[in-house]
Write a protein that holds these residues in place. Structure first.
Motif, PDB file in Angstrom:
ATOM      1  N   PHE A 244       0.812  -1.206   0.000  1.00  0.00           N
ATOM      2  CA  PHE A 244       0.000   0.000   0.000  1.00  0.00           C
ATOM      3  C   PHE A 244       0.851   1.264   0.000  1.00  0.00           C
ATOM      4  CE2 PHE A 244      -3.749  -2.500   0.999  1.00  0.00           C
ATOM      5  CZ  PHE A 244      -4.736  -1.785   0.355  1.00  0.00           C
ATOM      6  N   ASP A 245       2.050   1.227   0.596  1.00  0.00           N
ATOM      7  CA  ASP A 245       2.889   2.416   0.569  1.00  0.00           C
ATOM      8  C   ASP A 245       4.082   2.239  -0.363  1.00  0.00           C
ATOM      9  OD1 ASP A 245       4.398   0.662   1.997  1.00  0.00           O
ATOM     10  OD2 ASP A 245       4.517   1.865   3.820  1.00  0.00           O
ATOM     11  N   GLY A 246       4.027   1.234  -1.245  1.00  0.00           N
ATOM     12  CA  GLY A 246       5.076   1.001  -2.209  1.00  0.00           C
ATOM     13  C   GLY A 246       4.645   1.391  -3.604  1.00  0.00           C
ATOM     14  N   THR A 247       5.172   0.685  -4.600  1.00  0.00           N
ATOM     15  CA  THR A 247       4.872   0.991  -5.996  1.00  0.00           C
ATOM     16  C   THR A 247       3.535   0.386  -6.419  1.00  0.00           C
ATOM     17  OG1 THR A 247       7.216   1.094  -6.576  1.00  0.00           O
ATOM     18  CG2 THR A 247       5.663   0.663  -8.372  1.00  0.00           C
ATOM     19  N   ALA A 248       2.791   1.109  -7.212  1.00  0.00           N
ATOM     20  CA  ALA A 248       1.595   0.592  -7.875  1.00  0.00           C
ATOM     21  C   ALA A 248       1.785   0.716  -9.376  1.00  0.00           C
ATOM     22  CB  ALA A 248       0.344   1.344  -7.439  1.00  0.00           C
ATOM     23  N   ILE A 249       1.401  -0.315 -10.100  1.00  0.00           N
ATOM     24  CA  ILE A 249       1.409  -0.291 -11.563  1.00  0.00           C
ATOM     25  C   ILE A 249      -0.017  -0.073 -12.040  1.00  0.00           C
ATOM     26  CG2 ILE A 249       1.803  -1.642 -13.660  1.00  0.00           C
ATOM     27  CD1 ILE A 249       4.016  -3.125 -12.169  1.00  0.00           C
ATOM     28  N   VAL A 250      -0.225   0.928 -12.873  1.00  0.00           N
ATOM     29  CA  VAL A 250      -1.537   1.174 -13.475  1.00  0.00           C
ATOM     30  C   VAL A 250      -1.481   0.686 -14.915  1.00  0.00           C
ATOM     31  CG1 VAL A 250      -3.262   2.899 -14.105  1.00  0.00           C
ATOM     32  CG2 VAL A 250      -1.986   3.136 -11.961  1.00  0.00           C
ATOM     33  N   LEU A 251      -2.304  -0.301 -15.219  1.00  0.00           N
ATOM     34  CA  LEU A 251      -2.274  -0.986 -16.513  1.00  0.00           C
ATOM     35  C   LEU A 251      -3.342  -0.403 -17.430  1.00  0.00           C
ATOM     36  CD1 LEU A 251      -2.082  -4.883 -16.887  1.00  0.00           C
ATOM     37  CD2 LEU A 251      -3.300  -3.443 -18.504  1.00  0.00           C
ATOM     38  N   ALA A 252      -2.925   0.059 -18.604  1.00  0.00           N
ATOM     39  CA  ALA A 252      -3.828   0.646 -19.594  1.00  0.00           C
ATOM     40  C   ALA A 252      -3.925  -0.286 -20.802  1.00  0.00           C
ATOM     41  CB  ALA A 252      -3.327   2.022 -20.023  1.00  0.00           C
ATOM     42  N   HIS A 253      -5.088  -0.852 -21.038  1.00  0.00           N
ATOM     43  CA  HIS A 253      -5.274  -1.861 -22.082  1.00  0.00           C
ATOM     44  C   HIS A 253      -5.341  -1.250 -23.478  1.00  0.00           C
ATOM     45  CE1 HIS A 253      -9.509  -0.754 -22.701  1.00  0.00           C
ATOM     46  NE2 HIS A 253      -9.657  -0.732 -21.380  1.00  0.00           N
ATOM     47  N   GLY A 254      -5.366  -2.119 -24.476  1.00  0.00           N
ATOM     48  CA  GLY A 254      -5.479  -1.690 -25.860  1.00  0.00           C
ATOM     49  C   GLY A 254      -6.923  -1.514 -26.304  1.00  0.00           C
ATOM     50  N   PHE A 255      -7.117  -1.015 -27.501  1.00  0.00           N
ATOM     51  CA  PHE A 255      -8.440  -0.806 -28.095  1.00  0.00           C
ATOM     52  C   PHE A 255      -9.183  -2.135 -28.146  1.00  0.00           C
ATOM     53  CE2 PHE A 255     -11.073  -0.073 -32.031  1.00  0.00           C
ATOM     54  CZ  PHE A 255     -11.926   0.852 -31.449  1.00  0.00           C
ATOM     55  N   THR A 256     -10.441  -2.113 -27.733  1.00  0.00           N
ATOM     56  CA  THR A 256     -11.362  -3.258 -27.595  1.00  0.00           C
ATOM     57  C   THR A 256     -11.069  -4.104 -26.370  1.00  0.00           C
ATOM     58  OG1 THR A 256     -10.274  -5.021 -28.908  1.00  0.00           O
ATOM     59  CG2 THR A 256     -11.595  -3.395 -30.117  1.00  0.00           C
ATOM     60  N   GLY A 257     -10.111  -3.720 -25.539  1.00  0.00           N
ATOM     61  CA  GLY A 257      -9.867  -4.456 -24.305  1.00  0.00           C
ATOM     62  C   GLY A 257     -10.808  -3.999 -23.204  1.00  0.00           C
ATOM     63  N   SER A 258     -10.606  -4.522 -22.002  1.00  0.00           N
ATOM     64  CA  SER A 258     -11.344  -4.091 -20.823  1.00  0.00           C
ATOM     65  C   SER A 258     -10.696  -4.709 -19.603  1.00  0.00           C
ATOM     66  CB  SER A 258     -12.826  -4.494 -20.892  1.00  0.00           C
ATOM     67  OG  SER A 258     -12.978  -5.881 -20.656  1.00  0.00           O
ATOM     68  N   VAL A 259     -11.141  -4.283 -18.444  1.00  0.00           N
ATOM     69  CA  VAL A 259     -10.549  -4.743 -17.204  1.00  0.00           C
ATOM     70  C   VAL A 259     -10.695  -6.250 -17.014  1.00  0.00           C
ATOM     71  CG1 VAL A 259     -12.608  -4.420 -15.758  1.00  0.00           C
ATOM     72  CG2 VAL A 259     -10.340  -4.106 -14.766  1.00  0.00           C
ATOM     73  N   ASP A 260     -11.722  -6.855 -17.619  1.00  0.00           N
ATOM     74  CA  ASP A 260     -11.979  -8.278 -17.410  1.00  0.00           C
ATOM     75  C   ASP A 260     -11.501  -9.162 -18.555  1.00  0.00           C
ATOM     76  OD1 ASP A 260     -13.241  -8.131 -14.858  1.00  0.00           O
ATOM     77  OD2 ASP A 260     -15.039  -7.333 -15.814  1.00  0.00           O
ATOM     78  N   ARG A 261     -10.870  -8.611 -19.570  1.00  0.00           N
ATOM     79  CA  ARG A 261     -10.383  -9.449 -20.666  1.00  0.00           C
ATOM     80  C   ARG A 261      -9.264 -10.372 -20.166  1.00  0.00           C
ATOM     81  NH1 ARG A 261     -11.578  -8.163 -26.061  1.00  0.00           N
ATOM     82  NH2 ARG A 261     -13.738  -7.415 -26.076  1.00  0.00           N
ATOM     83  N   PRO A 262      -9.230 -11.616 -20.648  1.00  0.00           N
ATOM     84  CA  PRO A 262      -8.224 -12.563 -20.147  1.00  0.00           C
ATOM     85  C   PRO A 262      -6.788 -12.067 -20.259  1.00  0.00           C
ATOM     86  CG  PRO A 262      -9.917 -13.725 -21.401  1.00  0.00           C
ATOM     87  CD  PRO A 262     -10.204 -12.254 -21.560  1.00  0.00           C
ATOM     88  N   ALA A 263      -6.442 -11.417 -21.360  1.00  0.00           N
ATOM     89  CA  ALA A 263      -5.060 -10.953 -21.514  1.00  0.00           C
ATOM     90  C   ALA A 263      -4.716  -9.872 -20.501  1.00  0.00           C
ATOM     91  CB  ALA A 263      -4.835 -10.437 -22.934  1.00  0.00           C
ATOM     92  N   VAL A 264      -5.692  -9.023 -20.164  1.00  0.00           N
ATOM     93  CA  VAL A 264      -5.468  -7.985 -19.165  1.00  0.00           C
ATOM     94  C   VAL A 264      -5.335  -8.593 -17.778  1.00  0.00           C
ATOM     95  CG1 VAL A 264      -6.476  -5.936 -18.066  1.00  0.00           C
ATOM     96  CG2 VAL A 264      -6.602  -6.214 -20.555  1.00  0.00           C
ATOM     97  N   ARG A 265      -6.217  -9.533 -17.440  1.00  0.00           N
ATOM     98  CA  ARG A 265      -6.138 -10.183 -16.134  1.00  0.00           C
ATOM     99  C   ARG A 265      -4.823 -10.959 -15.992  1.00  0.00           C
ATOM    100  NH1 ARG A 265      -8.211  -7.006 -14.196  1.00  0.00           N
ATOM    101  NH2 ARG A 265      -7.309  -7.886 -12.324  1.00  0.00           N
ATOM    102  N   ARG A 266      -4.397 -11.583 -17.080  1.00  0.00           N
ATOM    103  CA  ARG A 266      -3.145 -12.337 -17.040  1.00  0.00           C
ATOM    104  C   ARG A 266      -1.961 -11.411 -16.775  1.00  0.00           C
ATOM    105  NH1 ARG A 266       0.661 -13.650 -21.086  1.00  0.00           N
ATOM    106  NH2 ARG A 266      -0.618 -12.457 -22.532  1.00  0.00           N
ATOM    107  N   ALA A 267      -1.901 -10.280 -17.495  1.00  0.00           N
ATOM    108  CA  ALA A 267      -0.813  -9.322 -17.272  1.00  0.00           C
ATOM    109  C   ALA A 267      -0.863  -8.769 -15.857  1.00  0.00           C
ATOM    110  CB  ALA A 267      -0.901  -8.190 -18.295  1.00  0.00           C
ATOM    111  N   ALA A 268      -2.054  -8.467 -15.366  1.00  0.00           N
ATOM    112  CA  ALA A 268      -2.186  -7.947 -14.010  1.00  0.00           C
ATOM    113  C   ALA A 268      -1.718  -8.973 -12.987  1.00  0.00           C
ATOM    114  CB  ALA A 268      -3.638  -7.554 -13.732  1.00  0.00           C
ATOM    115  N   GLY A 269      -1.997 -10.255 -13.248  1.00  0.00           N
ATOM    116  CA  GLY A 269      -1.556 -11.292 -12.341  1.00  0.00           C
ATOM    117  C   GLY A 269      -0.044 -11.384 -12.255  1.00  0.00           C
ATOM    118  N   VAL A 270       0.626 -11.234 -13.389  1.00  0.00           N
ATOM    119  CA  VAL A 270       2.088 -11.246 -13.377  1.00  0.00           C
ATOM    120  C   VAL A 270       2.623 -10.004 -12.659  1.00  0.00           C
ATOM    121  CG1 VAL A 270       4.173 -11.239 -14.792  1.00  0.00           C
ATOM    122  CG2 VAL A 270       2.205 -12.622 -15.490  1.00  0.00           C
TER     123      VAL A 270
END
Length: 301
Positions: free
Chosen positions: A53-79
């Motif tokens: 909470f007091d360290g680094t946060a990564i904000v992930l911005a997806h590509g066109f036609t993506g969304s927060v729940d798309r598998p590729a986005v969730r996979r990247a967020a998991g890594v």
């Protein structure tokens, strides 16, 4: 701009993010509601994860036609969550967010809202990572929120957007400490590849926008850019001291290698350029090894 279809993406041994991460609805400076998800860092034991909470946060911005729940986005967020806390969100016109997509223009306000949310959670350092259209957005955001005036030649809307942020007091909280652009275009209106010609048909034609809405679940604004926003290659030259990483595949079917090289040349000594052998386009093509390298770069001040 990104692909008009998710297509296949490389597999990963990293499991998807655990069910039920905290979700919220953010409101942008121009009043659009944006869905967002927060994932604490999963490295080590619970105490380590809580310390994110007091360290680094990564904000992930997806590509066109993506969304927060798309598998590729969730996979990247998991890594990424293996190295830092992660904020994902759906750009306007995508997923459960409101509004219509402006394909990289006003999306800078969506990213600003997500970055400000990460800081409101206590994160002292925030790194933006954007893929394709999201890559163009993180570049423009990095220039517009760098805390100094931007030369808006040919892009009057840039002044309008930054002044609006200044009046709300949000601009100071919405800057990125480092920026990663993956598979990003260097310039607008590029039609040199077949995928980009198809994308322009989707964005500019009434029938194409219907395909976008009902086939690709992306609501696209019908108005043309007026004025044309600051180009990514122009934005890359305005970063100042903000660290910038440019990542691009040598088999990208959308944007050839002159795009990342132009971005790196514009940014000068402040940028790193990774040309990835065998990589295709954006989050769908980024494997676990590359995503981990990006996360390691992001958490290193």
């Amino acid at each position: 701009m990104s692909s008009v279809s998710e297509g296949r993406f490389r597999g990963s041994a990293v499991p998807l993010i655990t069910p039920g991460p905290p979700r919220t609805t953010l409101r942008t400076a121009d009043g659009v509601r944006i869905e967002a998800v927060y994932e604490p860092c999963t490295a080590g034991a619970g105490a380590v994860a809580e310390s994110s909470f007091d360290g680094t946060a990564i904000v992930l911005a997806h590509g066109f036609t993506g969304s927060v729940d798309r598998p590729a986005v969730r996979r990247a967020a998991g890594v990424f969550a293996g190295r830092a806390a992660v904020v994902t969100f759906s750009f306007r016109g995508h997923g459960g967010s409101g509004g219509r997509s402006t394909v990289g223009d006003r999306e800078v306000l969506d990213l600003a809202a997500a970055v400000a949310w990460a800081r409101s959670l206590g994160h002292r350092r925030v790194v933006t990572v954007g893929f394709s259209m999201g890559g163009s957005v993180v570049l423009r955001h990095g220039a517009l929120y760098a805390g100094r005036p931007v030369d808006d030649t040919g892009a009057g809307d840039v002044v309008e957007l930054t002044e609006r942020e200044g009046r709300t007091g949000a601009r100071a909280e919405a800057h990125a400490d480092a920026v990663v652009a993956v598979s990003a275009p260097a310039r607008w209106y590029y039609r040199g590849t077949a995928p980009m010609r198809r994308l322009h048909w989707v964005v500019t034609r009434p029938l194409g926008r219907l395909v976008g809405r009902y086939g690709l679940h992306t609501r696209i604004d019908r108005d043309e850019w007026n004025p044309v926003p600051l180009a990514p290659v122009e934005a890359a030259g305005l970063f100042g001291p903000t660290p910038l990483l440019i990542v691009h595949g040598d088999r990208d079917p959308y944007f050839p290698l002159d795009h990342p090289r132009s971005l790196a040349d514009a940014a000068g000594d402040g940028a790193e350029l990774w040309l990835e052998r065998g990589m295709g386009h954006a989050e769908n093509a980024a494997d676990e090894t590359l995503l981990t390298r990006i996360a390691d770069w992001a958490v290193t001040p």
